[in-house]
Enzyme design. Structure first.
Site, PDB file in Angstrom:
ATOM      1  N   CYS A 122      30.927 -14.843 -68.259  1.00  0.00           N
ATOM      2  CA  CYS A 122      32.384 -14.694 -68.222  1.00  0.00           C
ATOM      3  C   CYS A 122      32.753 -14.036 -66.898  1.00  0.00           C
ATOM      4  CB  CYS A 122      32.856 -13.848 -69.393  1.00  0.00           C
ATOM      5  SG  CYS A 122      34.648 -13.683 -69.449  1.00  0.00           S
ATOM      6  N   HIS A 140      31.733 -26.683 -68.335  1.00  0.00           N
ATOM      7  CA  HIS A 140      33.113 -26.929 -67.903  1.00  0.00           C
ATOM      8  C   HIS A 140      33.349 -28.412 -67.653  1.00  0.00           C
ATOM      9  CE1 HIS A 140      34.240 -22.682 -67.367  1.00  0.00           C
ATOM     10  NE2 HIS A 140      32.957 -22.520 -67.100  1.00  0.00           N
ATOM     11  N   GLU A 142      39.972 -22.749 -73.145  1.00  0.00           N
ATOM     12  CA  GLU A 142      38.615 -22.234 -73.227  1.00  0.00           C
ATOM     13  C   GLU A 142      37.943 -22.545 -74.568  1.00  0.00           C
ATOM     14  OE1 GLU A 142      37.337 -18.430 -72.109  1.00  0.00           O
ATOM     15  OE2 GLU A 142      38.834 -18.170 -70.524  1.00  0.00           O
ATOM     16  N   CYS A 186      40.373 -17.935 -66.158  1.00  0.00           N
ATOM     17  CA  CYS A 186      38.968 -18.168 -66.524  1.00  0.00           C
ATOM     18  C   CYS A 186      38.179 -18.141 -65.217  1.00  0.00           C
ATOM     19  CB  CYS A 186      38.834 -19.526 -67.214  1.00  0.00           C
ATOM     20  SG  CYS A 186      37.154 -19.952 -67.691  1.00  0.00           S
TER      21      CYS A 186
HETATM   22  N1  LIG Z   1      35.026 -19.314 -73.245  1.00  0.00           N
HETATM   23  C1  LIG Z   1      33.863 -19.241 -72.342  1.00  0.00           C
HETATM   24  C2  LIG Z   1      33.479 -17.772 -72.068  1.00  0.00           C
HETATM   25  C3  LIG Z   1      34.557 -17.020 -71.290  1.00  0.00           C
HETATM   26  C4  LIG Z   1      34.718 -17.542 -69.899  1.00  0.00           C
HETATM   27  C5  LIG Z   1      35.973 -17.098 -69.140  1.00  0.00           C
HETATM   28  N2  LIG Z   1      36.888 -16.232 -69.831  1.00  0.00           N
HETATM   29  C6  LIG Z   1      35.643 -16.574 -67.766  1.00  0.00           C
HETATM   30  O1  LIG Z   1      36.361 -15.698 -67.248  1.00  0.00           O
HETATM   31  O2  LIG Z   1      34.663 -17.097 -67.165  1.00  0.00           O
HETATM   32  C7  LIG Z   1      32.680 -19.973 -72.993  1.00  0.00           C
HETATM   33  O3  LIG Z   1      32.549 -19.970 -74.218  1.00  0.00           O
HETATM   34  O4  LIG Z   1      31.881 -20.557 -72.244  1.00  0.00           O
END
Ligand SMILES: N[C@H](CCC[C@H](N)C(=O)O)C(=O)O
Length: 282
Positions: free
Chosen positions: A76, A167, A216, A225
């Site tokens: 994250c 992604h 997300e 993100c």
């Molecule tokens: N939802 C993402 C994790 C948080 C990523 C995001 N909030 C960031 O700042 O990179 C996942 O399950 O892969």
């Protein structure tokens, strides 16, 4: 039992942080679901545990993050900047270059300190991964760049990138014209992505400048993100829209990040901030 927490955000991507150098958190999955509720609890995009490192001789701390649906994310970007800030501001580290273990490897952070507190953090996010099986996405080829297929029930050109988490980047003329609450779940849960996926809807708005929104995995639309901004910048370079090696300004709902995509690593620079502290009964 009362648990102290610190609410922090990286340009509006807000999490509830626990200092696990002092406290042990049992069942973080359930806690993430309960505390993320913005009406009946603290509210946030999930929770983050700041832990001692597994290998103290190699790292300064360890981060684990859980989305609002309780699923654990491997990385994250916005949270790791806040972890860097928390560690320095609370005296858990005294250096301005630190190493933080994550489920997608150990990341190097460079902390910018102003008036004794961390104001911004530059993170070496590691290499971008483009191989389909490493995303994972159930398509074949060396990489998936501008590939036309049906996803979320519609035909789109997709570019798939892993920053330690999956992604799917889609370039569109009007990210803010999309009804993400309606279309987001269809993208997140599309069978193309066996582990689900974070989806970025991106527009080129200038030379090395992108504007994006994100749906997300596990949290829905967030206001930023970090890994998603990295994926968007990588996808823009892979599609010939931005320059590899240049600083790319990525404008998100909650603020801006600067991303630089090189063969060796992707670098992300941005702020980290406190919101409030509190206690919860668990
Ligand atoms: N939802 C993402 C994790 C948080 C990523 C995001 N909030 C960031 O700042 O990179 C996942 O399950 O892969």
């Amino acid at each position: 039992m009362k648990l102290h927490f610190t609410k922090m955000h990286g340009i509006g991507n807000d999490y509830i942080y626990f200092n696990c150098f002092e406290t042990e958190i049992e069942n973080p999955e359930e806690l993430a679901i309960r505390l993320s509720d913005r009406h009946f609890s603290v509210g946030g995009d999930g929770i983050v545990l700041i832990l001692p490192p597994d290998e103290p001789e190699k790292a300064d701390a360890k981060m684990r993050m859980f989305n609002a649906d309780g699923s654990e994310g491997n990385m994250c970007g916005n949270a790791i900047r806040c972890v860097g800030k928390f560690l320095f501001d609370h005296g858990l580290v005294s250096k301005t270059t630190i190493l933080v273990e994550t489920k997608s490897g150990t990341k190097r952070l460079t902390l910018s300190v102003e008036n004794g507190e961390v104001a911004a953090v530059r993170v070496n996010m590691g290499k971008a991964e483009l191989a389909p099986e490493k995303i994972p996405v159930t398509l074949t080829g060396d990489k998936i760049v501008g590939f036309e297929t049906t996803v979320g029930g519609e035909v789109h050109k997709i570019t798939c990138v892993s920053m330690g988490n999956p992604h799917n980047v889609i370039f569109t003329d009007d990210p803010y014209g999309l009804d993400l609450e309606k279309i987001g779940p269809g993208f997140e849960n599309d069978p193309l992505f066996p582990e689900r996926v974070n989806t970025e809807f991106v527009r080129l708005t200038g030379k090395n400048e992108l504007t994006m929104r994100v749906w997300e995995r596990g949290s829905g639309e967030t206001w930023a993100c970090g890994t998603g901004a990295c994926a968007a910048a990588v996808a823009a370079c892979e599609n010939g829209l931005c320059e590899k090696g240049a600083d790319i300004l990525v404008k998100l709902r909650g603020g801006d990040l600067t991303i630089c995509y090189t063969d060796d690593a992707v670098y992300m620079t941005g702020p980290a901030a406190y919101a409030f502290c509190g206690e919860v009964e668990v």
